[in-house]
Design a protein around this motif. Structure first.
Motif, PDB file in Angstrom:
ATOM      1  N   PRO A 135     -59.360  58.046 -48.466  1.00 48.74           N
ATOM      2  CA  PRO A 135     -59.073  56.540 -49.244  1.00 48.74           C
ATOM      3  C   PRO A 135     -58.059  56.573 -50.258  1.00 48.74           C
ATOM      4  O   PRO A 135     -57.302  55.437 -50.058  1.00 48.74           O
ATOM      5  N   GLU A 136     -57.972  57.512 -51.120  1.00 46.49           N
ATOM      6  CA  GLU A 136     -57.035  57.540 -52.251  1.00 46.49           C
ATOM      7  C   GLU A 136     -55.745  57.348 -51.662  1.00 46.49           C
ATOM      8  O   GLU A 136     -54.551  57.079 -52.336  1.00 46.49           O
ATOM      9  N   LEU A 137     -55.211  58.107 -50.724  1.00 47.60           N
ATOM     10  CA  LEU A 137     -54.014  58.234 -49.839  1.00 47.60           C
ATOM     11  C   LEU A 137     -53.859  57.047 -48.815  1.00 47.60           C
ATOM     12  O   LEU A 137     -52.622  57.115 -48.416  1.00 47.60           O
ATOM     13  N   GLY A 138     -55.082  56.335 -48.726  1.00 46.36           N
ATOM     14  CA  GLY A 138     -54.492  55.266 -47.435  1.00 46.36           C
ATOM     15  C   GLY A 138     -54.346  55.766 -46.322  1.00 46.36           C
ATOM     16  O   GLY A 138     -53.513  55.351 -45.498  1.00 46.36           O
ATOM     17  N   ALA A 139     -54.902  57.015 -46.002  1.00 47.10           N
ATOM     18  CA  ALA A 139     -54.661  57.714 -44.651  1.00 47.10           C
ATOM     19  C   ALA A 139     -55.838  58.136 -44.050  1.00 47.10           C
ATOM     20  O   ALA A 139     -56.799  58.519 -44.947  1.00 47.10           O
ATOM     21  N   VAL A 140     -55.988  58.362 -42.703  1.00 43.84           N
ATOM     22  CA  VAL A 140     -56.961  58.916 -41.802  1.00 43.84           C
ATOM     23  C   VAL A 140     -56.228  59.858 -40.959  1.00 43.84           C
ATOM     24  O   VAL A 140     -55.100  59.563 -40.285  1.00 43.84           O
ATOM     25  N   PHE A 141     -56.702  61.109 -40.936  1.00 46.43           N
ATOM     26  CA  PHE A 141     -56.222  62.266 -39.884  1.00 46.43           C
ATOM     27  C   PHE A 141     -57.168  62.394 -38.553  1.00 46.43           C
ATOM     28  O   PHE A 141     -58.176  62.426 -38.764  1.00 46.43           O
ATOM     29  N   SER A 142     -56.625  61.776 -37.531  1.00 44.61           N
ATOM     30  CA  SER A 142     -57.247  61.360 -36.540  1.00 44.61           C
ATOM     31  C   SER A 142     -57.473  62.358 -35.313  1.00 44.61           C
ATOM     32  O   SER A 142     -58.288  62.225 -34.541  1.00 44.61           O
ATOM     33  N   GLY A 143     -56.795  63.610 -35.458  1.00 50.01           N
ATOM     34  CA  GLY A 143     -56.919  64.732 -34.440  1.00 50.01           C
ATOM     35  C   GLY A 143     -56.354  63.899 -33.117  1.00 50.01           C
ATOM     36  O   GLY A 143     -55.194  63.367 -33.152  1.00 50.01           O
ATOM     37  N   ASP A 144     -57.228  64.210 -32.079  1.00 52.43           N
ATOM     38  CA  ASP A 144     -56.916  63.451 -30.857  1.00 52.43           C
ATOM     39  C   ASP A 144     -57.636  62.499 -30.390  1.00 52.43           C
ATOM     40  O   ASP A 144     -57.848  62.095 -29.309  1.00 52.43           O
ATOM     41  N   THR A 145     -58.515  61.716 -31.565  1.00 50.77           N
ATOM     42  CA  THR A 145     -59.351  60.478 -31.382  1.00 50.77           C
ATOM     43  C   THR A 145     -58.280  59.130 -30.991  1.00 50.77           C
ATOM     44  O   THR A 145     -58.679  58.254 -30.334  1.00 50.77           O
ATOM     45  N   LEU A 146     -57.441  59.235 -31.959  1.00 54.72           N
ATOM     46  CA  LEU A 146     -56.597  57.977 -31.805  1.00 54.72           C
ATOM     47  C   LEU A 146     -55.078  58.207 -31.858  1.00 54.72           C
ATOM     48  O   LEU A 146     -54.666  59.030 -32.842  1.00 54.72           O
TER      49      LEU A 146
END
Length: 206
Positions: A135-146
Motif C-alpha cells: 500500500p505504501e508504494l501504491g502497487a500490487v504484484f499480481s504474478g499470473d493472476t492479472l
C-alpha cells in the motif's frame, strides 16, 4: 524501491513447453529486499540484489517458470522460500518433497526496507496463487493472476476461470484505481485501467 529483473526460460505443464520471459520484482531499500518470483536465473537475480539482505523469496504460485530458481537463490542468499501450501502439488512437480518452503497465509504481512507487503490469496490461475500488495508504494504484484488486458490463463490443470474472476473481482479490483499492477510477464498496468473490462472478460471466458 522497486527493481525488476527479466529472465528467460520455459514454462512446462500438461505435457507442453513454451518459451517465456518472466518479471522478477525486488522490493525494499538499499539494505534489504524481498524477491517476488525467482525465475530461471538465480545468478542474475542475486547480481541485482547485490549486497542487500534478502528477507524472503516470495512465490506468487508454483508453476515451474516462477520457482525454478528459488532453491538456488535461497542457497545463495540464505533467504526462506515462501509459498501458499495450496500449490504443493505444483511445487512437487518441480522439486519433489525434498525442497522445503515456509507456508504463506492469506492476510499475512511481511516487511522489507520499511515497506509492508500484504499477502492476498487469489486462486484461479493456480490453487495457491497469491498477489502481494504494497500500500505504501501504491502497487500490487499480481504474478499470473492479472495482466494488462485481462486475467491469467486458466485452461490447464489446477486452474479455474470462475475462481480467477472471483479472485480479481474481490481481492484486486477493490484496491484504489491508481494502484499499479506489476505482473509476472509483460508490461505493468493499473487497477483503474483493468477494472472497467471485467464484464468483457467474463463474456469472453464463456
Amino acid at each position: 524501491m522497486i527493481d525488476r529483473v527479466i529472465t528467460s526460460g520455459t514454462f512446462s505443464l500438461d505435457g507442453g513447453t513454451w518459451d517465456v520471459d518472466n518479471n522478477i520484482w525486488l522490493v525494499g531499500d538499499a539494505r534489504e529486499v524481498v524477491v517476488i518470483d525467482a525465475a530461471h536465473d538465480a545468478a542474475a537475480i542475486a547480481e541485482r540484489v547485490g549486497g542487500r539482505t534478502v528477507r524472503a523469496i516470495l512465490c506468487t504460485h508454483a508453476h515451474n517458470d516462477h520457482i525454478n530458481a528459488a532453491r538456488d537463490l535461497a542457497a545463495l542468499t540464505g533467504a526462506p522460500i515462501r509459498l501458499h501450501p495450496a500449490d504443493q502439488v505444483l511445487w512437487e512437480q518441480v522439486y519433489g518433497p525434498e525442497v522445503a518452503y515456509e507456508p504463506l497465509a492469506d492476510g499475512e504481512k511481511l516487511a522489507a526496507g520499511g515497506v509492508t507487503l500484504e499477502i492476498r490469496h487469489t486462486p484461479g490461475h493456480a490453487p495457491g496463487a497469491v498477489c502481494v500488495y504494497a500500500p505504501e508504494l501504491g502497487a500490487v504484484f499480481s504474478g499470473d493472476t492479472l495482466f494488462k488486458g485481462g486475467p491469467g490463463a486458466t485452461g490447464r490443470s489446477f486452474s479455474s476461470f470462475e475462481t480467477i474472476i472471483e479472485s480479481i473481482r474481490e481481492r484486486l479490483l477493490t484496491l484504489p484505481p491508481e494502484t499499479v499492477v506489476h505482473t509476472g510477464h509483460g508490461d505493468s498496468t493499473a487497477i483503474g485501467a483493468e477494472a472497467p473490462h471485467l464484464e468483457e472478460w467474463i463474456a469472453r471466458g464463456h
